[in-house]
Design an enzyme around this catalytic site. Structure first.
Site, PDB file in Angstrom:
ATOM      1  CG  HIS A  62      -2.800  -0.931  14.935  1.00  0.00           C
ATOM      2  ND1 HIS A  62      -2.816  -2.216  14.442  1.00  0.00           N
ATOM      3  CD2 HIS A  62      -2.450  -1.036  16.241  1.00  0.00           C
ATOM      4  CE1 HIS A  62      -2.486  -3.054  15.413  1.00  0.00           C
ATOM      5  NE2 HIS A  62      -2.263  -2.368  16.513  1.00  0.00           N
ATOM      6  CG  ASN A 107      -8.131  -4.199   0.895  1.00  0.00           C
ATOM      7  OD1 ASN A 107      -7.435  -3.245   1.211  1.00  0.00           O
ATOM      8  ND2 ASN A 107      -7.657  -5.423   0.806  1.00  0.00           N
ATOM      9  CG  HIS A 158      -1.956  -1.071   1.216  1.00  0.00           C
ATOM     10  ND1 HIS A 158      -3.224  -0.939   0.704  1.00  0.00           N
ATOM     11  CD2 HIS A 158      -1.881  -2.351   1.674  1.00  0.00           C
ATOM     12  CE1 HIS A 158      -3.896  -2.080   0.857  1.00  0.00           C
ATOM     13  NE2 HIS A 158      -3.099  -2.950   1.436  1.00  0.00           N
TER      14      HIS A 158
HETATM   15 FE1  HDE Z   1      -2.579  -4.731   5.465  1.00  0.00          FE
HETATM   16  N1  HDE Z   1      -0.768  -3.948   5.938  1.00  0.00           N
HETATM   17  N2  HDE Z   1      -1.938  -6.556   6.059  1.00  0.00           N
HETATM   18  N3  HDE Z   1      -4.322  -5.601   4.855  1.00  0.00           N
HETATM   19  N4  HDE Z   1      -3.228  -2.982   4.843  1.00  0.00           N
HETATM   20  C1  HDE Z   1      -0.407  -2.673   5.776  1.00  0.00           C
HETATM   21  O1  HDE Z   1       0.731  -1.353   7.327  1.00  0.00           O
HETATM   22  C2  HDE Z   1      -0.837  -6.799   6.782  1.00  0.00           C
HETATM   23  C3  HDE Z   1      -4.674  -6.906   4.947  1.00  0.00           C
HETATM   24  C4  HDE Z   1      -4.478  -2.669   4.402  1.00  0.00           C
HETATM   25  O2  HDE Z   1      -3.155   3.526   3.963  1.00  0.00           O
HETATM   26  C5  HDE Z   1       0.931  -2.371   6.368  1.00  0.00           C
HETATM   27  O3  HDE Z   1       1.153   0.841   7.596  1.00  0.00           O
HETATM   28  C6  HDE Z   1      -0.771  -8.175   7.164  1.00  0.00           C
HETATM   29  C7  HDE Z   1      -6.056  -7.090   4.665  1.00  0.00           C
HETATM   30  C8  HDE Z   1      -4.540  -1.280   4.028  1.00  0.00           C
HETATM   31  O4  HDE Z   1      -1.623   3.360   5.512  1.00  0.00           O
HETATM   32  C9  HDE Z   1       1.321  -3.690   7.038  1.00  0.00           C
HETATM   33  C10 HDE Z   1      -1.877  -8.757   6.630  1.00  0.00           C
HETATM   34  C11 HDE Z   1      -6.536  -5.849   4.380  1.00  0.00           C
HETATM   35  C12 HDE Z   1      -3.274  -0.770   4.284  1.00  0.00           C
HETATM   36  C13 HDE Z   1       0.173  -4.583   6.677  1.00  0.00           C
HETATM   37  C14 HDE Z   1      -2.610  -7.739   5.935  1.00  0.00           C
HETATM   38  C15 HDE Z   1      -5.436  -4.930   4.503  1.00  0.00           C
HETATM   39  C16 HDE Z   1      -2.478  -1.854   4.792  1.00  0.00           C
HETATM   40  C17 HDE Z   1       1.950  -1.800   5.443  1.00  0.00           C
HETATM   41  C18 HDE Z   1      -2.298 -10.212   6.711  1.00  0.00           C
HETATM   42  C19 HDE Z   1      -7.957  -5.472   3.966  1.00  0.00           C
HETATM   43  C20 HDE Z   1      -2.778   0.631   4.018  1.00  0.00           C
HETATM   44  C21 HDE Z   1       2.158  -0.374   5.871  1.00  0.00           C
HETATM   45  C22 HDE Z   1      -2.339 -10.742   8.012  1.00  0.00           C
HETATM   46  C23 HDE Z   1      -8.923  -5.648   5.006  1.00  0.00           C
HETATM   47  C24 HDE Z   1      -3.031   1.517   5.182  1.00  0.00           C
HETATM   48  C25 HDE Z   1       1.305  -0.188   6.997  1.00  0.00           C
HETATM   49  C26 HDE Z   1      -2.559   2.914   4.864  1.00  0.00           C
HETATM   50  C27 HDE Z   1      -1.145  -1.721   5.191  1.00  0.00           C
HETATM   51  C28 HDE Z   1       0.127  -5.851   7.082  1.00  0.00           C
HETATM   52  C29 HDE Z   1      -3.801  -8.005   5.220  1.00  0.00           C
HETATM   53  C30 HDE Z   1      -5.607  -3.530   4.265  1.00  0.00           C
HETATM   54  C31 HDE Z   1       2.678  -4.240   6.638  1.00  0.00           C
HETATM   55  C32 HDE Z   1       0.345  -8.818   7.969  1.00  0.00           C
HETATM   56  C33 HDE Z   1      -6.842  -8.409   4.702  1.00  0.00           C
HETATM   57  C34 HDE Z   1      -5.734  -0.536   3.483  1.00  0.00           C
HETATM   58  O5  HDE Z   1       1.383  -3.563   8.421  1.00  0.00           O
END
Ligand code: HDE
Length: 724
Positions: free
Chosen positions: A346, A155, A82
């Site tokens: 978060h 999402n 992202h």
């Molecule tokens: Fe994320 N995801 N994600 N994700 N995600 C990040 O956090 C992660 C997942 C989503 O505009 C990271 O600040 C793991 C699902 C959005 O700042 C990180 C898993 C969904 C955004 C991270 C998921 C999301 C992130 C990267 C599986 C939809 C952007 C930078 C367990 C519901 C937020 C950050 C923004 C961002 C980890 C799965 C949505 C690395 C480990 C499912 C919208 O922490």
């Protein structure tokens, strides 16, 4: 510097709280002297201090050192996923009390407004990548409630690729550019992604979504948002409801074609960012209806899928959405870095009245988000960055660390204490203290996947079969493109086999495009996501057979909302254009909520047949029709001869025609269209092509407005591109 947070203008629960107020942190330097970071006024910001004007620079030049050092440290690590994003401020307005289901303070009184900051993003690309990648879009909302921050990190698709957080690094490593050559950028069309997917049948449902038009939104303002996981609402009696968050765009859902997406990426890689920014700047707030599907605790097991499985959605036919609010984005950030880049979402940021479930993907996310901010924002005080601060006061015994902003008074930083009167002190639940839902758990500690998570194809089939034929064709073409970009035959074969488990017709059509046959079986197991000691055979998903239930809200076309508010229309004019008909069409477009732009062979001004000069918004060489929703060509003394001899004008209208857009022309501009491929549409009486004499401009304008309101004339596509 910062005032006390309790005086924050948004901190009261006024229904008029418009947006989080960061004014106390903003500066614009207007009329001010240039200073160093220590506040010393700078006399010469253009020359370093030297021993003689041709001599070496002196180490004592503290101004040069400060400026260069700051510059050297300007970059922070981009988000691992992202990274490419756009953001805006606004508010959430509760339209119906949800007190029966949740005790969250921002969900109690209808009319209550909560400031929000939203960040949209793509997933795979780097910070500078194109907005138009075929990808999931992040839709993360920070609600600054008066009980603390609640983040809905969602999402634009309601399901996810994987079921367990343990798989996330694998998924992301597979989709990111391949490590040996860092190719391709912001694209899933390569071997490693499809290799991983072909071994991961739990991704089948999500793959249908990502290959659909949902992955190519026309605008961030025209896509849905979902919380994906099942969460909980908890009411004042501690009763829990499972919930699924839904955000539905008031402008309706709209998408672009892949061919357009590819061209937009070249013509304007900031297409979505610019669209959001410009529409808010021009006073058109983006808006969504916010709602949840509510499922009482006792109904947890009444579905033929597991509510904890994030690869499943709850069809709206089974549980309708209870809509209770509006999300409105009406203010652009002042500074991209300070707000959009530094915002830290978060999933663990929740408030009393909202709680988690045991979805194993969500559980992993609860760890990941804080951890990632620590590396990205450089220390444990990222919650003190203005965009991340709650609007209510923060008091605790946490101290120090990199970049600490808060100056805590007193000598006690521990609890319990008597020297500080034992403050700050805990809050009872009746005083707003957060209490986790008391869920009974009695189980063996295992590293395993629930058997209730093994049906991977029923909902994938439901999604595919719920699409209109045109959308099914787009999915098929997307798969032909993506798999066509895979070099390894075995990857394509395994993918064809996987597709055959979802829909035999789809697999056959994709195979035809690849010049292959769908294999009857593959080597090894389809589901390779099992532990070494696990019996893989028992965990193979069953092929979907039969007809899936239809769910029309899953289709963009079947749930389309007609309307053209904020549609961008190209008005192609040439010197000597017919002013009267031009104005008739322009007024009709504006009256219908459109945003017409004047395009001429050159920039500057262009003069009409009555000698009025109008300003040109864009010259033809700087734009192409993929940046617009529709095209009107104005008639005039010489419009046909000028345009017929300009290949860019011909390309402009032919491209709009190919992309099924509404086209209109008046006067002798119709003659021009007849010299292009659009002539086929005119002779075929295509509904979305409106032509006529200058004197019938009113009728042409009505037809044109009606056609733009349908967004696209999809029936044109199969005529232009019959499936082979
Ligand atoms: Fe994320 N995801 N994600 N994700 N995600 C990040 O956090 C992660 C997942 C989503 O505009 C990271 O600040 C793991 C699902 C959005 O700042 C990180 C898993 C969904 C955004 C991270 C998921 C999301 C992130 C990267 C599986 C939809 C952007 C930078 C367990 C519901 C937020 C950050 C923004 C961002 C980890 C799965 C949505 C690395 C480990 C499912 C919208 O922490």
């Amino acid at each position: 510097m910062a005032k006390k947070r309790s005086t924050h203008p948004s901190a009261n629960s006024s229904p008029n709280a418009k947006a989080i107020d960061l004014d106390q942190h903003t500066v614009d330097g207007a009329g001010e002297f240039l200073t160093s970071n220590q506040g010393v006024r700078i006399n010469d910001d253009h020359n370093s201090l030297k021993a003689g004007d041709r001599g070496p620079t002196l180490l004592e030049d503290f101004l040069l050192r400060e400026k260069i050092t700051h510059f050297d440290h300007e970059r922070i690590p981009e988000r691992v996923v992202h990274a490419r994003g756009s953001g805006a401020h606004g508010y959430f307005e509760l339209t119906q009390s949800m007190a029966k289901y949740s005790r969250a303070s921002f969900l109690q009184e209808a009319g209550h407004r909560t400031p929000v900051f939203v960040r949209f993003s793509t997933v795979a690309g780097s910070r500078g990548s194109s907005d138009l990648a075929r990808d999931v879009r992040g839709f993360a909302v920070k609600f600054y409630t008066d009980e603390g921050n609640f983040d809905l990190v969602g999402n634009n698709m309601p399901v996810f690729f994987i079921q367990d957080a343990m798989k996330f690094p694998d998924l992301i490593h597979a989709v990111k550019p391949e490590p040996h050559n860092e190719i391709p950028q912001a694209a899933s069309a390569h071997d490693t992604f499809w290799d991983f997917i072909s071994h991961t049948p739990e991704a089948a449902h999500m793959i249908m979504w990502v290959m659909s038009d949902r992955a190519l939104p026309r605008s961030l303002r025209m896509m849905e948002g979902f919380g994906v996981h099942t969460f909980r609402f908890i009411n004042a009696n501690n009763e829990s409801y499972f919930i699924k968050w839904h955000l539905k765009p008031v402008l309706g859902m709209k998408s672009v074609l892949w061919d357009e997406a590819v061209r937009i990426s070249g013509a304007d890689p900031d297409f979505h960012r610019r669209d959001l920014w410009e529409s808010i700047a021009s006073g058109n707030a983006a808006e969504w209806d916010v709602g949840v599907q509510l499922i009482p605790e006792k109904d947890e097991h009444k579905f033929d899928f597991d509510l904890l499985d994030p690869t499943k959605l709850v069809p709206e036919e089974l549980v309708p959405i209870t809509s209770f609010g509006r999300l409105v984005l009406d203010r652009n950030p002042d500074n991209f870095f300070a707000e959009v880049e530094q915002v830290a979402f978060h999933t663990g940021n929740i408030v009393p009245g909202i709680d988690f479930t045991n979805d194993p993907l969500l559980q992993g996310r609860l760890f990941s988000y804080t951890d990632t901010q620590l590396i990205r924002l450089g220390g444990p005080n990222f919650h003190e960055i203005p965009i991340n601060r709650p609007i209510n006061p923060v008091h605790n015994n946490q101290r120090d660390g990199f970049m600490r902003q808060m100056i805590n008074r007193g000598k006690t930083a521990y609890d319990p204490n008597s020297l500080g009167g034992n403050d700050p002190h805990q809050a009872k639940s009746s005083e707003g203290g957060f209490v986790s839902m008391m869920e009974r758990i009695d189980a063996a500690k295992v590293r395993a996947r629930s058997r209730s998570f093994t049906d991977h194809f029923s909902q994938a089939a439901m999604f595919f079969q719920s699409q209109s034929p045109i959308e099914q064709t787009h999915i098929m073409n997307a798969l032909r493109f993506e798999l066509g970009k895979c070099d390894t035959l075995a990857v394509r074969e395994r993918m064809l086999y996987l597709l055959s488990q979802i829909d035999g017709g789809l697999a056959d059509d994709v195979a035809t495009g690849l010049g292959m046959h769908v294999p009857k079986k593959i080597d090894g197991y389809l589901n390779a996501n099992v532990g070494a000691d696990t019996d893989a055979k028992a965990l193979q998903p069953k092929k979907f057979v039969g007809e899936a239930p239809q769910s029309p809200p899953l289709s963009i076309v079947l749930s389309a909302k007609p309307g053209m508010k904020t549609a961008r229309i190209a008005m192609l004019v040439t010197p000597g254009f017919d002013e009267k008909s031009f104005l008739v069409v322009k007024r009709a477009l504006i009256a219908a909520g459109g945003d017409p732009k004047v395009i001429a062979p050159h920039a500057g001004m262009v003069m009409g047949d009555e000698k009025t000069e109008i300003a040109v918004d864009f010259s033809l060489p700087t734009v192409c029709s993929v940046l617009f929703d529709a095209v009107y060509v104005a008639g005039g003394t010489e419009s046909n001869t000028i345009l017929e001899s300009d290949p860019r004008a011909i390309e402009f209208v032919e491209e709009a025609y190919r992309h099924c857009k509404a086209i209109a022309a008046t006067g002798n501009a119709v003659e021009f269209l007849m010299t292009t491929r659009v002539s086929k549409g005119i002779t075929d009486h295509d509904d979305a092509i409106a032509t006529g004499e200058d004197r019938t401009a009113g009728r042409v304008a009505d037809l044109f407005v009606n056609a733009i309101s349908q967004h696209r004339n999809w029936s044109r596509e199969p005529k232009l591109f019959p499936i082979r």
